[in-house]
Design a protein around this motif. Sequence first.
Motif, PDB file in Angstrom:
ATOM      1  N   PRO A 150      69.014  16.149  36.709  1.00 47.85           N
ATOM      2  CA  PRO A 150      68.597  15.954  35.319  1.00 47.85           C
ATOM      3  C   PRO A 150      69.776  15.879  34.357  1.00 47.85           C
ATOM      4  O   PRO A 150      70.740  16.627  34.455  1.00 47.85           O
ATOM      5  CB  PRO A 150      67.746  17.196  35.035  1.00 47.85           C
ATOM      6  N   GLY A 151      69.674  14.952  33.388  1.00 49.90           N
ATOM      7  CA  GLY A 151      70.680  14.813  32.345  1.00 49.90           C
ATOM      8  C   GLY A 151      70.122  15.327  31.032  1.00 49.90           C
ATOM      9  O   GLY A 151      69.271  14.677  30.405  1.00 49.90           O
ATOM     10  N   LEU A 152      70.572  16.484  30.597  1.00 48.30           N
ATOM     11  CA  LEU A 152      70.059  17.113  29.384  1.00 48.30           C
ATOM     12  C   LEU A 152      70.766  16.548  28.145  1.00 48.30           C
ATOM     13  O   LEU A 152      71.987  16.392  28.136  1.00 48.30           O
ATOM     14  CB  LEU A 152      70.262  18.627  29.464  1.00 48.30           C
ATOM     15  N   PHE A 153      69.971  16.273  27.119  1.00 45.79           N
ATOM     16  CA  PHE A 153      70.528  15.813  25.838  1.00 45.79           C
ATOM     17  C   PHE A 153      69.784  16.519  24.715  1.00 45.79           C
ATOM     18  O   PHE A 153      68.544  16.570  24.711  1.00 45.79           O
ATOM     19  CB  PHE A 153      70.396  14.299  25.689  1.00 45.79           C
ATOM     20  N   ILE A 154      70.530  17.070  23.746  1.00 46.09           N
ATOM     21  CA  ILE A 154      69.933  17.790  22.624  1.00 46.09           C
ATOM     22  C   ILE A 154      70.431  17.162  21.325  1.00 46.09           C
ATOM     23  O   ILE A 154      71.640  17.079  21.075  1.00 46.09           O
ATOM     24  CB  ILE A 154      70.292  19.294  22.670  1.00 46.09           C
ATOM     25  N   GLU A 155      69.509  16.725  20.504  1.00 42.62           N
ATOM     26  CA  GLU A 155      69.851  16.170  19.199  1.00 42.62           C
ATOM     27  C   GLU A 155      70.330  17.291  18.268  1.00 42.62           C
ATOM     28  O   GLU A 155      70.022  18.467  18.486  1.00 42.62           O
ATOM     29  CB  GLU A 155      68.627  15.486  18.578  1.00 42.62           C
ATOM     30  N   PRO A 156      71.076  16.947  17.201  1.00 39.51           N
ATOM     31  CA  PRO A 156      71.529  17.978  16.257  1.00 39.51           C
ATOM     32  C   PRO A 156      70.394  18.812  15.669  1.00 39.51           C
ATOM     33  O   PRO A 156      70.584  19.986  15.342  1.00 39.51           O
ATOM     34  CB  PRO A 156      72.251  17.166  15.178  1.00 39.51           C
ATOM     35  N   ASP A 157      69.190  18.229  15.544  1.00 38.06           N
ATOM     36  CA  ASP A 157      68.066  18.985  14.984  1.00 38.06           C
ATOM     37  C   ASP A 157      67.322  19.805  16.033  1.00 38.06           C
ATOM     38  O   ASP A 157      66.302  20.432  15.712  1.00 38.06           O
ATOM     39  CB  ASP A 157      67.098  18.048  14.260  1.00 38.06           C
ATOM     40  N   GLY A 158      67.814  19.805  17.284  1.00 37.81           N
ATOM     41  CA  GLY A 158      67.218  20.626  18.329  1.00 37.81           C
ATOM     42  C   GLY A 158      66.257  19.914  19.243  1.00 37.81           C
ATOM     43  O   GLY A 158      65.821  20.505  20.257  1.00 37.81           O
ATOM     44  N   ARG A 159      65.856  18.686  18.946  1.00 39.09           N
ATOM     45  CA  ARG A 159      64.982  17.951  19.866  1.00 39.09           C
ATOM     46  C   ARG A 159      65.719  17.725  21.194  1.00 39.09           C
ATOM     47  O   ARG A 159      66.864  17.281  21.192  1.00 39.09           O
ATOM     48  CB  ARG A 159      64.568  16.610  19.248  1.00 39.09           C
ATOM     49  N   ALA A 160      65.039  18.035  22.292  1.00 40.80           N
ATOM     50  CA  ALA A 160      65.700  18.029  23.595  1.00 40.80           C
ATOM     51  C   ALA A 160      64.986  17.094  24.568  1.00 40.80           C
ATOM     52  O   ALA A 160      63.745  16.978  24.552  1.00 40.80           O
ATOM     53  CB  ALA A 160      65.739  19.442  24.169  1.00 40.80           C
ATOM     54  N   TYR A 161      65.798  16.480  25.437  1.00 44.41           N
ATOM     55  CA  TYR A 161      65.290  15.493  26.385  1.00 44.41           C
ATOM     56  C   TYR A 161      66.007  15.660  27.729  1.00 44.41           C
ATOM     57  O   TYR A 161      67.130  16.167  27.789  1.00 44.41           O
ATOM     58  CB  TYR A 161      65.523  14.068  25.870  1.00 44.41           C
ATOM     59  N   LEU A 162      65.335  15.198  28.767  1.00 45.50           N
ATOM     60  CA  LEU A 162      65.935  15.116  30.100  1.00 45.50           C
ATOM     61  C   LEU A 162      65.811  13.694  30.609  1.00 45.50           C
ATOM     62  O   LEU A 162      64.706  13.121  30.608  1.00 45.50           O
ATOM     63  CB  LEU A 162      65.224  16.042  31.094  1.00 45.50           C
ATOM     64  N   ALA A 163      66.927  13.107  31.047  1.00 46.83           N
ATOM     65  CA  ALA A 163      66.893  11.809  31.717  1.00 46.83           C
ATOM     66  C   ALA A 163      67.003  12.046  33.211  1.00 46.83           C
ATOM     67  O   ALA A 163      67.832  12.844  33.666  1.00 46.83           O
ATOM     68  CB  ALA A 163      68.035  10.924  31.234  1.00 46.83           C
ATOM     69  N   THR A 164      66.162  11.379  33.977  1.00 50.23           N
ATOM     70  CA  THR A 164      66.210  11.522  35.431  1.00 50.23           C
ATOM     71  C   THR A 164      65.959  10.165  36.067  1.00 50.23           C
ATOM     72  O   THR A 164      65.074   9.419  35.634  1.00 50.23           O
ATOM     73  CB  THR A 164      65.178  12.556  35.931  1.00 50.23           C
ATOM     74  N   ALA A 165      66.747   9.835  37.064  1.00 49.66           N
ATOM     75  CA  ALA A 165      66.635   8.550  37.749  1.00 49.66           C
ATOM     76  C   ALA A 165      66.014   8.758  39.123  1.00 49.66           C
ATOM     77  O   ALA A 165      66.407   9.665  39.867  1.00 49.66           O
ATOM     78  CB  ALA A 165      68.010   7.895  37.881  1.00 49.66           C
ATOM     79  N   SER A 166      65.051   7.943  39.454  1.00 45.41           N
ATOM     80  CA  SER A 166      64.394   8.019  40.758  1.00 45.41           C
ATOM     81  C   SER A 166      65.292   7.417  41.819  1.00 45.41           C
ATOM     82  O   SER A 166      65.704   6.256  41.719  1.00 45.41           O
ATOM     83  CB  SER A 166      63.064   7.266  40.722  1.00 45.41           C
ATOM     84  N   THR A 167      65.614   8.205  42.842  1.00 47.65           N
ATOM     85  CA  THR A 167      66.451   7.683  43.933  1.00 47.65           C
ATOM     86  C   THR A 167      65.706   6.653  44.761  1.00 47.65           C
ATOM     87  O   THR A 167      66.321   5.909  45.521  1.00 47.65           O
ATOM     88  CB  THR A 167      66.930   8.828  44.837  1.00 47.65           C
ATOM     89  N   ALA A 168      64.380   6.593  44.622  1.00 49.85           N
ATOM     90  CA  ALA A 168      63.600   5.644  45.417  1.00 49.85           C
ATOM     91  C   ALA A 168      63.752   4.216  44.903  1.00 49.85           C
ATOM     92  O   ALA A 168      63.850   3.279  45.687  1.00 49.85           O
ATOM     93  CB  ALA A 168      62.126   6.050  45.417  1.00 49.85           C
ATOM     94  N   ASP A 169      63.776   4.048  43.554  1.00 50.85           N
ATOM     95  CA  ASP A 169      63.815   2.677  43.048  1.00 50.85           C
ATOM     96  C   ASP A 169      64.729   2.475  41.840  1.00 50.85           C
ATOM     97  O   ASP A 169      64.850   1.352  41.350  1.00 50.85           O
ATOM     98  CB  ASP A 169      62.401   2.211  42.694  1.00 50.85           C
ATOM     99  N   GLY A 170      65.349   3.522  41.315  1.00 56.31           N
ATOM    100  CA  GLY A 170      66.265   3.364  40.199  1.00 56.31           C
ATOM    101  C   GLY A 170      65.615   3.386  38.834  1.00 56.31           C
ATOM    102  O   GLY A 170      66.279   3.124  37.823  1.00 56.31           O
ATOM    103  N   THR A 171      64.316   3.712  38.773  1.00 54.87           N
ATOM    104  CA  THR A 171      63.654   3.837  37.479  1.00 54.87           C
ATOM    105  C   THR A 171      64.136   5.099  36.771  1.00 54.87           C
ATOM    106  O   THR A 171      64.170   6.179  37.360  1.00 54.87           O
ATOM    107  CB  THR A 171      62.125   3.913  37.655  1.00 54.87           C
ATOM    108  N   ILE A 172      64.507   4.959  35.510  1.00 52.17           N
ATOM    109  CA  ILE A 172      65.003   6.092  34.733  1.00 52.17           C
ATOM    110  C   ILE A 172      63.907   6.535  33.776  1.00 52.17           C
ATOM    111  O   ILE A 172      63.391   5.738  32.983  1.00 52.17           O
ATOM    112  CB  ILE A 172      66.280   5.717  33.970  1.00 52.17           C
TER     113      ILE A 172
END
Length: 520
Positions: A150-172
């Motif tokens: 997982p790739g964690l990203f937090i905006e300055p206002d605290g909104r948080a997200y995770l980016a994850t790529a599927s090893t099966a097909d490359g969908t992010i």
Amino acid sequence: MRLGLLGAALLIAGAASAQVWRSDQGDGSFRNPVLYADYPDPDVIRVGSDYYMASTTFANVPGITILHSRDLINWTIVSHLVDRLEGLPQYDLQGGNAYRKGLFASSLRYHAGTYYLANTPVGQKTRIWYAKDVRGPWRYHELEREAFDPGLFIEPDGRAYLATASTADGTITLLTLDAALAHVTDARRIHYIKGAEGSKIIRRGDYYYLFNALPPRLALSVSRSRSLFGPWETRDQIDDKTGGHQGALVDLPDGRWFGFVMEDSGAIGRMTNMSPVFWQDGWPVWGTPSAPGRVPRRAAKPIPGGRFAEPGTSDTFTAPRLGLQWQWNHNPDPARWSLTERPGWLRLHPTLAPRFWSARNTLTQKGQGPASRGEVKLDIRHFAAGDRCGFGTLGQYSGNLTVTRDAAGRTTLLAETTEDRVEGAVTTTQASAALPRSDALWLRTDMDFTTDRSRFAYSLDGRRWTALGGDVPLAFAWRTGTFQGEQYALFCYNAAPSRGWIDVDGFTLSKLAPAGPVRP
């Protein structure tokens, strides 16, 4: 197996204690790699004038190594994320081993006085760890789903997200987290890159930048968008021929950016390189304007001054805790080792195991390149019949000098090699030597990553050394072995319950003259 005159000379000559590798050249420049050892899946952040790096540890315990630097070049270990692994009996070496499981790539972030680290233990749901101090204690929220690397990203206002790529097909996929970073509130497919994994997100100006490793090509891509939800445009960046294939960027206080990336480097594992980065038409370019698209082997330090620093290696075992450089091969049994039963010595009681590959409480630290030597002094007076204890390497090939004692009290030193294959580990004995009655025994392991060979010797007085068993390969693979570079290993086990033990009077790491060419 090739030993040759040079290999024999190294065994006889001894080695002066020194830094094995120094990235900081002392003249305002540095050379890659910044650490000539296996620190895979790096993620680097800046907090004020301090930099922190999180690195994968797989089944090793304590898990997830966190390092600190003031200049991105000189690093020391400051903590680990967890003291033990949970969720599988194999982490306790019950019902098999977990060498290629455990804790994979992490994402480290800092926001509003709190450190966050996203990690997905193999086969389990993603956890968001948090702590006010990077040294811990760390606690975690477990999410509702599993997000690979997982790739964690937090905006300055605290909104948080995770980016994850599927090893099966490359969908992010982008996961939106709640305010406490404890639950997933939304999941959207935002991009596709064939073969992508190891996502990391940063923001610069009006653009978000998404970095992805492309393991099939050992390459790194970067995508950019004005919105986290896309649309994204993607460009190739670099690959293992030009610097590495998994990483991202970190900003400097003056607004410059520097890149970090890992590179598959043979038997030593995957090493971290650092690179200046410049911007062209809103895209990051690794290297310099005079040599774009390539991580330089040598470059100016991003932050001048500062003292040379490196992770610990040698250890006298006089401290009340093990040095942060040490890790166990799986969760240790705390009843079978001690630093207090004999102050100034590490005591290892044999764990119950049929062979080296399945032995618990094997104490390891990373092999150091280009070439290094590990030496230990053992007190073997308290061996029991059937005990098998010693020193060597742990990896796809594990070369070990193993001390044994039979029921009649006869002591033998064996040179053994364990090769982990897809069908299972196989151990062979290359040579043996009968040992006279003695309290002390010195063992030595040489690792040369310019030739990918290891060599072994023993001594009865710490001065005169005898080679035993020839040389043994050093190797790295992800389907077999430990999914790590070769490690130094101290071990003690018995196929039956034992009342014996072995005492270790320190570990000394020193530099060797490599037999092969060293990268410029």
